[in-house]
Design an enzyme around this catalytic site. Structure first.
Site, PDB file in Angstrom:
ATOM      1  N   SER A  42       4.554  -5.682   3.229  1.00 17.93           N
ATOM      2  CA  SER A  42       3.218  -5.639   3.822  1.00 17.93           C
ATOM      3  C   SER A  42       2.214  -6.357   2.911  1.00 17.93           C
ATOM      4  CB  SER A  42       2.819  -4.189   4.109  1.00 17.93           C
ATOM      5  OG  SER A  42       1.641  -4.124   4.887  1.00 17.93           O
ATOM      6  N   LEU A  43       1.259  -5.646   2.328  1.00 20.61           N
ATOM      7  CA  LEU A  43       0.302  -6.274   1.414  1.00 20.61           C
ATOM      8  C   LEU A  43       1.011  -7.086   0.332  1.00 20.61           C
ATOM      9  CD1 LEU A  43      -1.189  -5.722  -1.604  1.00 20.61           C
ATOM     10  CD2 LEU A  43      -2.525  -6.688   0.241  1.00 20.61           C
ATOM     11  N   HIS A  71       0.375  -1.387  11.120  1.00 24.74           N
ATOM     12  CA  HIS A  71       1.581  -2.006  11.687  1.00 24.74           C
ATOM     13  C   HIS A  71       1.942  -1.404  13.042  1.00 24.74           C
ATOM     14  CE1 HIS A  71       2.295  -4.389   8.118  1.00 24.74           C
ATOM     15  NE2 HIS A  71       2.136  -3.304   7.383  1.00 24.74           N
ATOM     16  N   GLN A 107       1.432  -9.929  11.066  1.00 25.12           N
ATOM     17  CA  GLN A 107       1.973  -8.885  10.191  1.00 25.12           C
ATOM     18  C   GLN A 107       1.179  -7.583  10.287  1.00 25.12           C
ATOM     19  OE1 GLN A 107       0.683  -8.429   6.341  1.00 25.12           O
ATOM     20  NE2 GLN A 107       2.650  -8.862   5.349  1.00 25.12           N
ATOM     21  N   GLN A 154       0.836  -1.198   0.000  1.00 21.77           N
ATOM     22  CA  GLN A 154       0.000   0.000   0.000  1.00 21.77           C
ATOM     23  C   GLN A 154       0.872   1.251   0.000  1.00 21.77           C
ATOM     24  OE1 GLN A 154      -3.227  -0.465   2.664  1.00 21.77           O
ATOM     25  NE2 GLN A 154      -4.050   1.581   2.377  1.00 21.77           N
ATOM     26  N   ARG A 171      -8.695  -8.534   4.546  1.00 19.94           N
ATOM     27  CA  ARG A 171      -7.655  -7.758   5.237  1.00 19.94           C
ATOM     28  C   ARG A 171      -7.878  -6.261   5.034  1.00 19.94           C
ATOM     29  NH1 ARG A 171      -2.320  -5.702   4.041  1.00 19.94           N
ATOM     30  NH2 ARG A 171      -0.730  -6.234   5.615  1.00 19.94           N
TER      31      ARG A 171
END
Length: 286
Positions: A88-89, A193, A241, A10, A113
């Site tokens: 991440s993603l 996060h 995560q 992202q 998510r």
């Protein structure tokens, strides 16, 4: 040579992304539209309702564009990479590439998510440039204890922080006084996060428990551990995560120790390539 593919997350989305990919993979795009309930091509190429930067839309869009870029690369190269990782993603794309799940399952995972993460609000994030992570952590303890966390160790020169919006004004001044060259607010709706995502993490863990994953065809380096995924570790890492920091710098350093590593970024942009180059330069100078 060790071929390593990386996938952005992202923040790498742009209006216009994926145009050639959508034409090349119409069947996958049709599957995505049916699952999501809207035209992905319209969202990515025109974004008429200004939704591309909203988390619940961003994450599925990026997953699809990254996945199609990987499929195109496999067609072009005629072979799979030796390692994969994603930011991440983007880690979902790395796991898709390695065969942990198919395209449709991956899309369902990131759709949920994105919904859960998009539901959170009230926090913010910023990229801190030119200050060591250790000094940043000192500032967080001194100025915003219990309010702001490190969200991502992007490179030796860039660290992302995440937390309560009310703490950022005084924290920015402290970071600049400590020597940060820049403190750049990110265009996000929540403190990703960080500790503020633990409710979303818990709910997502329940959702993940419905799925079984296949053994990986090649190693994927985990954001959580900065090491290749253990055989049974996918559910735990993908849930954790969400609230834990992305250990990107350590992941690149680990991969840099492989024989003749070559990194290739696939997806919506070259967002990660400068971070990787910065880490490799610093490692070479050490």
């Amino acid at each position: 040579m060790t071929r390593i593919v990386v996938f952005p997350g992202q923040g790498s989305q742009t209006v216009g992304m994926g145009a050639e990919l959508f034409r090349a993979f119409p069947q996958e795009v049709a599957f995505a539209d049916a699952i999501l309930g809207y035209s992905l091509e319209e969202l990515c190429l025109k974004d008429p309702q200004q939704r591309l930067h909203k988390t619940e839309f961003t994450q599925p869009a990026l997953f699809v564009v990254n996945a199609l870029a990987y499929l195109q690369a496999v067609e072009r190269e005629g072979s799979r990479p030796d390692f994969a990782l994603g930011h991440s993603l983007g880690e979902y794309n790395a796991l898709f590439a390695a065969g942990a799940f198919d395209f449709i399952t991956g899309l369902r995972l990131v759709q949920r998510r994105g919904q859960l993460m998009g539901r959170a609000d009230g926090g913010t994030m910023a990229a801190v440039v030119g200050l060591s992570p250790a000094r940043i952590e000192d500032c967080l303890r001194e100025v915003a204890p219990g309010e702001v966390d490190i969200a991502s160790f992007n490179s030796p020169e860039q660290t992302v922080i995440s937390g309560a919006a009310g703490a950022f004004e005084r924290l920015e001044s402290a970071l600049e006084s400590a020597g940060a060259r820049q403190v750049v607010r990110l265009r996000v709706s929540a403190a990703f996060h960080s500790r503020y995502m633990r409710a979303a993490e818990s709910e997502f863990a329940t959702f993940l428990s419905q799925f079984e994953f296949s053994p990986l065809d090649f190693p994927v380096v985990s954001n959580v551990h900065a090491m290749p995924y253990a055989e049974q570790g996918l559910h735990e890492c993908l849930a954790g995560q969400i609230s834990r920091p992305v250990r990107w710098t350590e992941s690149i350093q680990w991969l840099a120790r492989q024989p003749m590593p070559v990194f290739e970024e696939l997806g919506a942009s070259k967002f990660l390539t400068p971070l990787i180059q910065s880490t490799l330069r610093r490692s070479a100078d050490a």
